[in-house]
Design a protein around this motif. Sequence first.
Motif, PDB file in Angstrom:
ATOM      1  N   GLN A  58       4.078   4.425  36.222  1.00 24.74           N
ATOM      2  CA  GLN A  58       4.086   5.708  36.926  1.00 24.74           C
ATOM      3  C   GLN A  58       3.012   6.591  36.303  1.00 24.74           C
ATOM      4  OE1 GLN A  58       8.084   6.865  36.115  1.00 24.74           O
ATOM      5  NE2 GLN A  58       8.931   5.717  37.827  1.00 24.74           N
ATOM      6  N   LEU A  59       2.089   7.035  37.134  1.00 22.99           N
ATOM      7  CA  LEU A  59       0.988   7.879  36.673  1.00 22.99           C
ATOM      8  C   LEU A  59       1.193   9.307  37.150  1.00 22.99           C
ATOM      9  CD1 LEU A  59      -1.962   5.521  37.612  1.00 22.99           C
ATOM     10  CD2 LEU A  59      -1.043   5.910  35.331  1.00 22.99           C
ATOM     11  N   THR A  60       0.782  10.232  36.325  1.00 22.51           N
ATOM     12  CA  THR A  60       0.777  11.637  36.711  1.00 22.51           C
ATOM     13  C   THR A  60      -0.618  12.172  36.418  1.00 22.51           C
ATOM     14  OG1 THR A  60       3.084  11.813  36.056  1.00 22.51           O
ATOM     15  CG2 THR A  60       1.893  13.868  36.386  1.00 22.51           C
ATOM     16  N   CYS A  61      -1.363  12.471  37.469  1.00 23.72           N
ATOM     17  CA  CYS A  61      -2.728  12.978  37.326  1.00 23.72           C
ATOM     18  C   CYS A  61      -2.782  14.416  37.835  1.00 23.72           C
ATOM     19  CB  CYS A  61      -3.705  12.120  38.127  1.00 23.72           C
ATOM     20  SG  CYS A  61      -3.741  10.398  37.618  1.00 23.72           S
ATOM     21  N   THR A  62      -3.836  15.119  37.437  1.00 22.99           N
ATOM     22  CA  THR A  62      -3.964  16.511  37.868  1.00 22.99           C
ATOM     23  C   THR A  62      -4.601  16.646  39.245  1.00 22.99           C
ATOM     24  OG1 THR A  62      -6.026  16.680  36.623  1.00 22.99           O
ATOM     25  CG2 THR A  62      -4.020  17.449  35.535  1.00 22.99           C
ATOM     26  N   SER A  63      -5.209  15.557  39.764  1.00 26.79           N
ATOM     27  CA  SER A  63      -5.773  15.637  41.116  1.00 26.79           C
ATOM     28  C   SER A  63      -5.311  14.437  41.939  1.00 26.79           C
ATOM     29  CB  SER A  63      -7.306  15.681  41.075  1.00 26.79           C
ATOM     30  OG  SER A  63      -7.833  14.405  40.787  1.00 26.79           O
ATOM     31  N   ALA A  64      -5.232  14.639  43.237  1.00 26.29           N
ATOM     32  CA  ALA A  64      -4.774  13.578  44.141  1.00 26.29           C
ATOM     33  C   ALA A  64      -5.765  12.416  44.177  1.00 26.29           C
ATOM     34  CB  ALA A  64      -4.566  14.145  45.541  1.00 26.29           C
ATOM     35  N   LEU A  65      -7.071  12.705  44.118  1.00 23.09           N
ATOM     36  CA  LEU A  65      -8.079  11.647  44.135  1.00 23.09           C
ATOM     37  C   LEU A  65      -7.942  10.750  42.904  1.00 23.09           C
ATOM     38  CD1 LEU A  65     -10.563  10.263  45.318  1.00 23.09           C
ATOM     39  CD2 LEU A  65     -11.975  11.965  44.123  1.00 23.09           C
ATOM     40  N   SER A  66      -7.806  11.355  41.760  1.00 28.07           N
ATOM     41  CA  SER A  66      -7.636  10.574  40.532  1.00 28.07           C
ATOM     42  C   SER A  66      -6.355   9.759  40.578  1.00 28.07           C
ATOM     43  CB  SER A  66      -7.603  11.493  39.314  1.00 28.07           C
ATOM     44  OG  SER A  66      -8.830  12.148  39.178  1.00 28.07           O
ATOM     45  N   GLN A  67      -5.305  10.358  41.089  1.00 34.63           N
ATOM     46  CA  GLN A  67      -4.026   9.651  41.216  1.00 34.63           C
ATOM     47  C   GLN A  67      -4.209   8.405  42.080  1.00 34.63           C
ATOM     48  OE1 GLN A  67      -1.006  10.853  39.875  1.00 34.63           O
ATOM     49  NE2 GLN A  67       0.218   9.181  40.670  1.00 34.63           N
ATOM     50  N   VAL A  74      -4.236   0.225  38.824  1.00 38.99           N
ATOM     51  CA  VAL A  74      -2.981  -0.311  38.283  1.00 38.99           C
ATOM     52  C   VAL A  74      -2.467  -1.428  39.183  1.00 38.99           C
ATOM     53  CG1 VAL A  74      -0.536   0.235  37.903  1.00 38.99           C
ATOM     54  CG2 VAL A  74      -2.309   1.726  36.975  1.00 38.99           C
ATOM     55  N   THR A  75      -2.527  -1.231  40.484  1.00 37.78           N
ATOM     56  CA  THR A  75      -2.065  -2.248  41.426  1.00 37.78           C
ATOM     57  C   THR A  75      -2.884  -3.529  41.287  1.00 37.78           C
ATOM     58  OG1 THR A  75      -1.351  -0.537  42.965  1.00 37.78           O
ATOM     59  CG2 THR A  75      -1.659  -2.741  43.867  1.00 37.78           C
ATOM     60  N   ILE A  76      -4.193  -3.389  41.143  1.00 37.98           N
ATOM     61  CA  ILE A  76      -5.075  -4.552  41.013  1.00 37.98           C
ATOM     62  C   ILE A  76      -4.769  -5.334  39.734  1.00 37.98           C
ATOM     63  CG2 ILE A  76      -7.480  -5.254  40.611  1.00 37.98           C
ATOM     64  CD1 ILE A  76      -8.267  -2.929  42.535  1.00 37.98           C
ATOM     65  N   PHE A  77      -4.535  -4.636  38.639  1.00 40.75           N
ATOM     66  CA  PHE A  77      -4.368  -5.299  37.350  1.00 40.75           C
ATOM     67  C   PHE A  77      -2.907  -5.524  36.950  1.00 40.75           C
ATOM     68  CE2 PHE A  77      -8.656  -3.482  36.960  1.00 40.75           C
ATOM     69  CZ  PHE A  77      -9.343  -4.656  36.707  1.00 40.75           C
ATOM     70  N   LYS A  78      -1.977  -5.230  37.832  1.00 41.26           N
ATOM     71  CA  LYS A  78      -0.555  -5.346  37.499  1.00 41.26           C
ATOM     72  C   LYS A  78      -0.156  -6.787  37.163  1.00 41.26           C
ATOM     73  CE  LYS A  78       3.882  -3.655  39.126  1.00 41.26           C
ATOM     74  NZ  LYS A  78       4.540  -2.948  40.223  1.00 41.26           N
ATOM     75  N   GLU A  79      -0.627  -7.757  37.922  1.00 38.79           N
ATOM     76  CA  GLU A  79      -0.278  -9.155  37.655  1.00 38.79           C
ATOM     77  C   GLU A  79      -0.856  -9.623  36.321  1.00 38.79           C
ATOM     78  OE1 GLU A  79       2.019 -10.959  39.298  1.00 38.79           O
ATOM     79  OE2 GLU A  79       2.275  -9.045  40.326  1.00 38.79           O
ATOM     80  N   THR A  80      -2.060  -9.169  36.010  1.00 39.56           N
ATOM     81  CA  THR A  80      -2.652  -9.499  34.716  1.00 39.56           C
ATOM     82  C   THR A  80      -1.827  -8.890  33.586  1.00 39.56           C
ATOM     83  OG1 THR A  80      -4.852  -9.574  35.706  1.00 39.56           O
ATOM     84  CG2 THR A  80      -4.751  -9.317  33.314  1.00 39.56           C
ATOM     85  N   LEU A  81      -1.386  -7.667  33.773  1.00 37.78           N
ATOM     86  CA  LEU A  81      -0.539  -7.008  32.781  1.00 37.78           C
ATOM     87  C   LEU A  81       0.769  -7.765  32.593  1.00 37.78           C
ATOM     88  CD1 LEU A  81       0.130  -4.632  30.904  1.00 37.78           C
ATOM     89  CD2 LEU A  81       0.914  -3.375  32.932  1.00 37.78           C
ATOM     90  N   ARG A  82       1.390  -8.182  33.683  1.00 33.35           N
ATOM     91  CA  ARG A  82       2.645  -8.946  33.599  1.00 33.35           C
ATOM     92  C   ARG A  82       2.440 -10.253  32.833  1.00 33.35           C
ATOM     93  NH1 ARG A  82       5.094 -10.225  39.027  1.00 33.35           N
ATOM     94  NH2 ARG A  82       6.814 -10.896  37.727  1.00 33.35           N
ATOM     95  N   THR A  83       1.342 -10.936  33.129  1.00 36.72           N
ATOM     96  CA  THR A  83       1.053 -12.201  32.454  1.00 36.72           C
ATOM     97  C   THR A  83       0.803 -11.978  30.965  1.00 36.72           C
ATOM     98  OG1 THR A  83       0.139 -13.128  34.484  1.00 36.72           O
ATOM     99  CG2 THR A  83      -0.494 -14.199  32.418  1.00 36.72           C
ATOM    100  N   GLN A  84       0.035 -10.953  30.623  1.00 37.77           N
ATOM    101  CA  GLN A  84      -0.240 -10.667  29.213  1.00 37.77           C
ATOM    102  C   GLN A  84       1.035 -10.288  28.460  1.00 37.77           C
ATOM    103  OE1 GLN A  84      -2.997 -11.074  27.291  1.00 37.77           O
ATOM    104  NE2 GLN A  84      -3.653 -12.189  29.103  1.00 37.77           N
TER     105      GLN A  84
END
Length: 133
Positions: A58-67, A74-84
């Motif tokens: 869960q991310l909390t950013c100060t701008s909608a674009l950054s969020q 995060v979505t792209i690298f989520k599977e890599t994170l799970r594997t690691q």
Amino acid sequence: GSLRHNWVASFVKLPLQEQGASVVQVSDVSATAFVSFSVEQGLRLRSLTIDRPSVEVQLTCTSALSQLLLQLLVTIFKETLRTQLQVRMQQGLEKLVQRSFELFNDSVWKRLRVLVPKSVLAEMICFLDTSIP
């Protein structure tokens, strides 16, 4: 469990610097271990596997674009994170179990082998083998 982070991100190609916070939750971790137990060797870890855990970021950013951009990464690298996470947890747990078995074998099992007849120890191991699924 969960980890909370405060962070600052700089985007290389965009004139944008963002601050925010994140919470990483890891759940649904299950491990399977196969163990052997013999009079001669004591406890031995034959194999250990850990299933890939569930991960929520869960991310909390100060701008909608950054969020949006960071959530996409995060979505792209989520599977890599799970594997690691799976690999690191498995390595850590294997070391912990092996070390615990070594300590048990050195401090307890060696003494029992001296004090208790081998046939009694073998019967005890057979009883445990039939009693534990």
